[in-house]
Structure formats: C-alpha cells, structure tokens
Design an enzyme around this catalytic site. Structure first.
Site, PDB file in Angstrom:
ATOM      1  N   ALA A  30       0.856  -1.188   0.000  1.00 49.72           N
ATOM      2  CA  ALA A  30       0.000   0.000   0.000  1.00 49.72           C
ATOM      3  C   ALA A  30       0.892   1.238   0.000  1.00 49.72           C
ATOM      4  CB  ALA A  30      -0.899  -0.016   1.224  1.00 49.72           C
ATOM      5  N   GLY A  81       0.617  -5.212   1.028  1.00 46.36           N
ATOM      6  CA  GLY A  81      -0.617  -5.368   0.268  1.00 46.36           C
ATOM      7  C   GLY A  81      -0.389  -5.996  -1.101  1.00 46.36           C
ATOM      8  N   GLU A  86      -0.366  -9.596  -0.447  1.00 46.07           N
ATOM      9  CA  GLU A  86      -1.731 -10.000  -0.083  1.00 46.07           C
ATOM     10  C   GLU A  86      -2.639 -10.095  -1.308  1.00 46.07           C
ATOM     11  OE1 GLU A  86      -1.958  -6.838   2.875  1.00 46.07           O
ATOM     12  OE2 GLU A  86      -2.373  -8.353   4.407  1.00 46.07           O
ATOM     13  N   GLU A 122       5.002  -5.048   7.081  1.00 44.38           N
ATOM     14  CA  GLU A 122       4.186  -4.063   7.813  1.00 44.38           C
ATOM     15  C   GLU A 122       4.736  -3.771   9.202  1.00 44.38           C
ATOM     16  OE1 GLU A 122       2.981  -6.485   5.945  1.00 44.38           O
ATOM     17  OE2 GLU A 122       1.179  -5.847   4.889  1.00 44.38           O
TER      18      GLU A 122
HETATM   19  N1  DAK Z   1       4.546   3.234  -0.642  1.00 50.08           N
HETATM   20  C1  DAK Z   1       4.920   4.397  -1.207  1.00 50.08           C
HETATM   21  N2  DAK Z   1       6.049   4.559  -1.931  1.00 50.08           N
HETATM   22  C2  DAK Z   1       6.840   3.475  -2.073  1.00 50.08           C
HETATM   23  C3  DAK Z   1       6.524   2.226  -1.503  1.00 50.08           C
HETATM   24  C4  DAK Z   1       5.293   2.113  -0.768  1.00 50.08           C
HETATM   25  N3  DAK Z   1       4.853   0.972  -0.218  1.00 50.08           N
HETATM   26  N4  DAK Z   1       7.506   1.358  -1.812  1.00 50.08           N
HETATM   27  C5  DAK Z   1       8.395   2.039  -2.552  1.00 50.08           C
HETATM   28  N5  DAK Z   1       8.012   3.323  -2.716  1.00 50.08           N
HETATM   29  C6  DAK Z   1       8.692   4.402  -3.448  1.00 50.08           C
HETATM   30  C7  DAK Z   1       9.855   4.952  -2.647  1.00 50.08           C
HETATM   31  O1  DAK Z   1       9.400   5.875  -1.719  1.00 50.08           O
HETATM   32  C8  DAK Z   1      10.695   5.567  -3.748  1.00 50.08           C
HETATM   33  O2  DAK Z   1      10.111   6.794  -4.103  1.00 50.08           O
HETATM   34  P1  DAK Z   1      11.011   8.157  -4.173  1.00 50.08           P
HETATM   35  O3  DAK Z   1      11.659   8.272  -2.851  1.00 50.08           O
HETATM   36  O4  DAK Z   1      11.990   7.878  -5.294  1.00 50.08           O
HETATM   37  O5  DAK Z   1      10.015   9.205  -4.497  1.00 50.08           O
HETATM   38  C9  DAK Z   1      10.477   4.605  -4.909  1.00 50.08           C
HETATM   39  O6  DAK Z   1       9.276   3.892  -4.635  1.00 50.08           O
HETATM   40  C10 DAK Z   1      11.607   3.601  -5.057  1.00 50.08           C
HETATM   41  O7  DAK Z   1      11.766   2.959  -3.806  1.00 50.08           O
HETATM   42  P2  DAK Z   1      13.183   2.807  -3.094  1.00 50.08           P
HETATM   43  O8  DAK Z   1      14.083   3.939  -3.425  1.00 50.08           O
HETATM   44  O9  DAK Z   1      12.926   2.534  -1.658  1.00 50.08           O
HETATM   45  O10 DAK Z   1      13.729   1.508  -3.843  1.00 50.08           O
HETATM   46  P3  DAK Z   1      14.730   0.395  -3.284  1.00 50.08           P
HETATM   47  O11 DAK Z   1      15.029  -0.450  -4.468  1.00 50.08           O
HETATM   48  O12 DAK Z   1      15.862   1.024  -2.538  1.00 50.08           O
HETATM   49  O13 DAK Z   1      13.879  -0.442  -2.208  1.00 50.08           O
HETATM   50  C11 DAK Z   1      11.934  -1.613  -1.399  1.00 50.08           C
HETATM   51  C12 DAK Z   1      12.808  -1.186  -2.615  1.00 50.08           C
HETATM   52  C13 DAK Z   1      10.711  -2.332  -1.935  1.00 50.08           C
HETATM   53  C14 DAK Z   1      12.737  -2.603  -0.507  1.00 50.08           C
HETATM   54  C15 DAK Z   1      11.581  -0.365  -0.564  1.00 50.08           C
HETATM   55  O14 DAK Z   1      11.022   0.586  -1.439  1.00 50.08           O
HETATM   56  C16 DAK Z   1      10.565  -0.639   0.509  1.00 50.08           C
HETATM   57  O15 DAK Z   1      10.877  -1.189   1.564  1.00 50.08           O
HETATM   58  N6  DAK Z   1       9.298  -0.234   0.283  1.00 50.08           N
HETATM   59  C17 DAK Z   1       8.235  -0.319   1.274  1.00 50.08           C
HETATM   60  C18 DAK Z   1       7.704  -1.724   1.365  1.00 50.08           C
HETATM   61  C19 DAK Z   1       6.628  -1.837   2.431  1.00 50.08           C
HETATM   62  O16 DAK Z   1       6.818  -1.513   3.585  1.00 50.08           O
HETATM   63  N7  DAK Z   1       5.461  -2.305   2.019  1.00 50.08           N
HETATM   64  C20 DAK Z   1       4.325  -2.530   2.936  1.00 50.08           C
HETATM   65  C21 DAK Z   1       3.481  -1.263   2.976  1.00 50.08           C
HETATM   66  S1  DAK Z   1       2.172  -1.415   4.170  1.00 50.08           S
HETATM   67  C22 DAK Z   1      -5.425  -2.167   4.469  1.00 50.08           C
HETATM   68  C23 DAK Z   1      -4.983  -3.385   4.042  1.00 50.08           C
HETATM   69  C24 DAK Z   1      -3.667  -3.566   3.695  1.00 50.08           C
HETATM   70  C25 DAK Z   1      -2.780  -2.528   3.790  1.00 50.08           C
HETATM   71  C26 DAK Z   1      -3.228  -1.328   4.216  1.00 50.08           C
HETATM   72  C27 DAK Z   1      -4.553  -1.139   4.576  1.00 50.08           C
HETATM   73  N8  DAK Z   1      -6.802  -1.976   4.873  1.00 50.08           N
HETATM   74  C28 DAK Z   1      -7.683  -3.122   4.888  1.00 50.08           C
HETATM   75  C29 DAK Z   1      -7.358  -0.695   5.094  1.00 50.08           C
HETATM   76  C30 DAK Z   1      -1.419  -2.751   3.382  1.00 50.08           C
HETATM   77  C31 DAK Z   1      -0.388  -2.112   3.923  1.00 50.08           C
HETATM   78  C32 DAK Z   1       0.939  -2.197   3.320  1.00 50.08           C
HETATM   79  O17 DAK Z   1       1.146  -2.753   2.268  1.00 50.08           O
END
Ligand code: DAK
Length: 258
Positions: free
Chosen positions: A66, A109, A112, A132
């Site tokens: 997400a 997400g 998921e 998460e």
């Molecule tokens: N959200 C927003 N931007 C993201 C992102 C994300 N999840 N993942 C990557 N990006 C963006 C980065 O911010 C960066 O943007 P700029 O800084 O260049 O503007 C760009 O994509 C490239 O990312 P990185 O520079 O970080 O790239 P790397 O190759 O160094 O790293 C990475 C890749 C995938 C390891 C890293 O980006 C990372 O850790 N990303 C976050 C992964 C994460 O934490 N995902 C889980 C998110 S929480 C719900 C149900 C479900 C959910 C929510 C609500 N309800 C029922 C209401 C789900 C929640 C989630 O998924």
C-alpha cells in the site's frame, strides 16, 4: 475507458490482463490506482468473451505494498470509513480464474493481493514479504491468514514478525506459487495457464473456483456438501451435455457457458 495508473490488455484469446503502472513508486497501491484496477477487473469479469484474468506489475515490482505516503496522512477512522486502498479491490467478487504474474517485489498489500488471486506465476526475481511490522502496523488485507495457510505457521511467523523475505524458489517449494520461470518467460507462462483456463466452460470454472475457496472456510463435512451442491448445478448446465457429447464424439467442446 482510458486509465492513468494501470495498463489494460485484451481480450486476447479469452484472456484479459491488468497491469499496475506506477513504476516510479514500485507500483505502490494508492486509492486512484486501486479504483482503476477494480473497474477494469470487474469489466473483464463481466465480459463473456473473457475466460480468465491476469494481474501483473512490471519486472521490478508486482507491488511494493500500500502507498505509505498516502497512508501516512490517514487516521484509523479514515481507514474505517473511507472505502479505500486494498479493500477497494473486490478480488473475491471475481468469478473467473485470476492469475497473478509476479516479478520483483510483492510486499505487504502487494503480497496480499497476489495471494488473493487463484494462482501465482513468479519470475526468478520475485520477492514476497509482509514488512508491515517495520511501519508499526500489521498485515490488513489477509496476510496473517492467507500466508499462514499457504506456507505454515513457523515460516509465516518469521516472515511477519522479522520481515524475512521469501524468494521465488522458496515460495515455489513452500507451495505459495504455482510456477517459477525465468524473467523473460514468466509472463508467457502466466498467459499459457490463463489461456488453458479460459478454454473451459465458464459455468464449470466458476463453480469449481467457488467450491475450492470454500475449503478454507468450512469443515470437511460442510465443504463436501457445498461441493455436492455445486456439482449438481454443473450437472444441470447445457455445458454438461455439450462436454459429455463432445467426449463421446471425439471432438472439441463448444461451450455455451450456460
Ligand atoms: N509506498 C509508497 N512509496 C513506495 C513504496 C510504498 N509501499 N515502496 C516504494 N516506494 C517508493 C519509494 O518511496 C521511492 O520513491 P522516491 O523516494 O523515489 O520518491 C520509490 O518507490 C523507489 O523505492 P526505493 O528507493 O525505496 O527503492 P529500493 O530499491 O531502494 O527499495 C523496497 C525497494 C521495496 C525494498 C523499498 O522501497 C521498501 O521497503 N518499500 C516499502 C515496502 C513496504 O513496507 N510495504 C508494505 C506497505 S504497508 C489495508 C490493508 C492492507 C494494507 C493497508 C490497509 N486496509 C484493509 C485498510 C497494506 C499495507 C501495506 O502494504
């Protein structure tokens, strides 16, 4: 209809494909994109010329979860009251076989959503995870349930409590994915599986998918009764007559999907 955040392909040989297209954000799932995914998927699901669906991202990312930048500004009540993010993707409502073609990151997400699909084809670079916990939240779109059922409690706990990532090979070994293919072939494999599924009676296909999904929700006794009910519905279909006649006459069935 034209879209801003997704690419849509098909119908081609009975298959419709939707592709997340926010590559700069690693296909982070924001509300506008999920609205478009829903719209396109539901339209394909209703299209009688389509027998199977593919959901994919790009080579680097299926979806990195997400959109954290969107969620940062949201409160719990926002999450509760706005129909947003992943719950906008009404994946469970789709009646046709849905294949996730996953390459690169399938996190949070993204993982998921892939797990909510009926089958997963992974490229060798696919990485599955539920990070998460690093954000002070927990999986919210089925991760604690579907991942645990798919890979077992021990590994699921490690993935969700310590942000252990699951590579493509291990995901295959643990039964999370159906197929593993080189980067330049995984999409062809996904299309091949989708076409095979698309060639079947849509009535039988829908009833099968529905009954298999019930295996996660019912006792064996209830599930067997449910299967019997769906079996009888299929047995009353025109496609049952056509399928059996085609076998006996040694020809390919011409499904009417009724
Ligand atoms: N959200 C927003 N931007 C993201 C992102 C994300 N999840 N993942 C990557 N990006 C963006 C980065 O911010 C960066 O943007 P700029 O800084 O260049 O503007 C760009 O994509 C490239 O990312 P990185 O520079 O970080 O790239 P790397 O190759 O160094 O790293 C990475 C890749 C995938 C390891 C890293 O980006 C990372 O850790 N990303 C976050 C992964 C994460 O934490 N995902 C889980 C998110 S929480 C719900 C149900 C479900 C959910 C929510 C609500 N309800 C029922 C209401 C789900 C929640 C989630 O998924």
């Amino acid at each position: 209809m034209s879209y801003e955040h997704i690419l849509v392909d098909g119908p081609a040989e009975g298959v419709g494909r939707v592709q997340f297209n926010r590559p700069k954000a690693l296909n982070a799932l924001n509300s506008p994109m999920m609205d478009e995914v829903n719209d396109a998927m539901l339209a394909f699901d209703r299209d009688p010329t389509i027998g199977a669906l593919i959901l994919t991202g790009n080579d680097k990312a299926f979806a990195a979860g997400a959109d954290i930048k969107e969620m940062d500004g949201m409160t719990a009540i926002d999450m509760l009251t706005t129909v947003s993010l992943i719950e906008r993707f009404e994946i469970e409502k789709l009646s046709k076989p849905l294949i996730a073609a996953v390459s690169g990151y399938a996190l949070g997400g993204g993982c998921e959503i892939a797990m909510a699909c009926d089958m997963i084809v992974a490229s060798e670079t696919a990485v599955f995870g539920q990070p998460e916990i690093n954000l002070g939240i927990i999986p919210g779109a089925g991760g604690t349930q579907r991942l645990t059922r798919a890979v077992g409690k021990a590994l699921a706990m490690e993935i969700m409590l310590t942000d252990r990532k699951l590579g493509a090979r291990e995901a295959l070994q643990r039964g999370l994915v159906n197929r593993l293919a080189p980067l330049d072939e995984y999409m062809d494999v996904a299309i091949d599986i989708a076409r095979k599924a698309a060639r079947r009676s849509q009535v039988a296909s829908r009833l099968t998918k529905d009954a298999v999904n019930k295996a996660y929700e019912m006792t064996l006794e209830e599930g067997l009764a449910y299967e019997r009910r769906n079996f009888l519905i299929a047995f009353g279909s025109e496609d049952k007559g056509e399928g059996m006649r085609a076998f006996i006459e040694k020809r390919r069935a011409e499904w009417v999907n009724r």
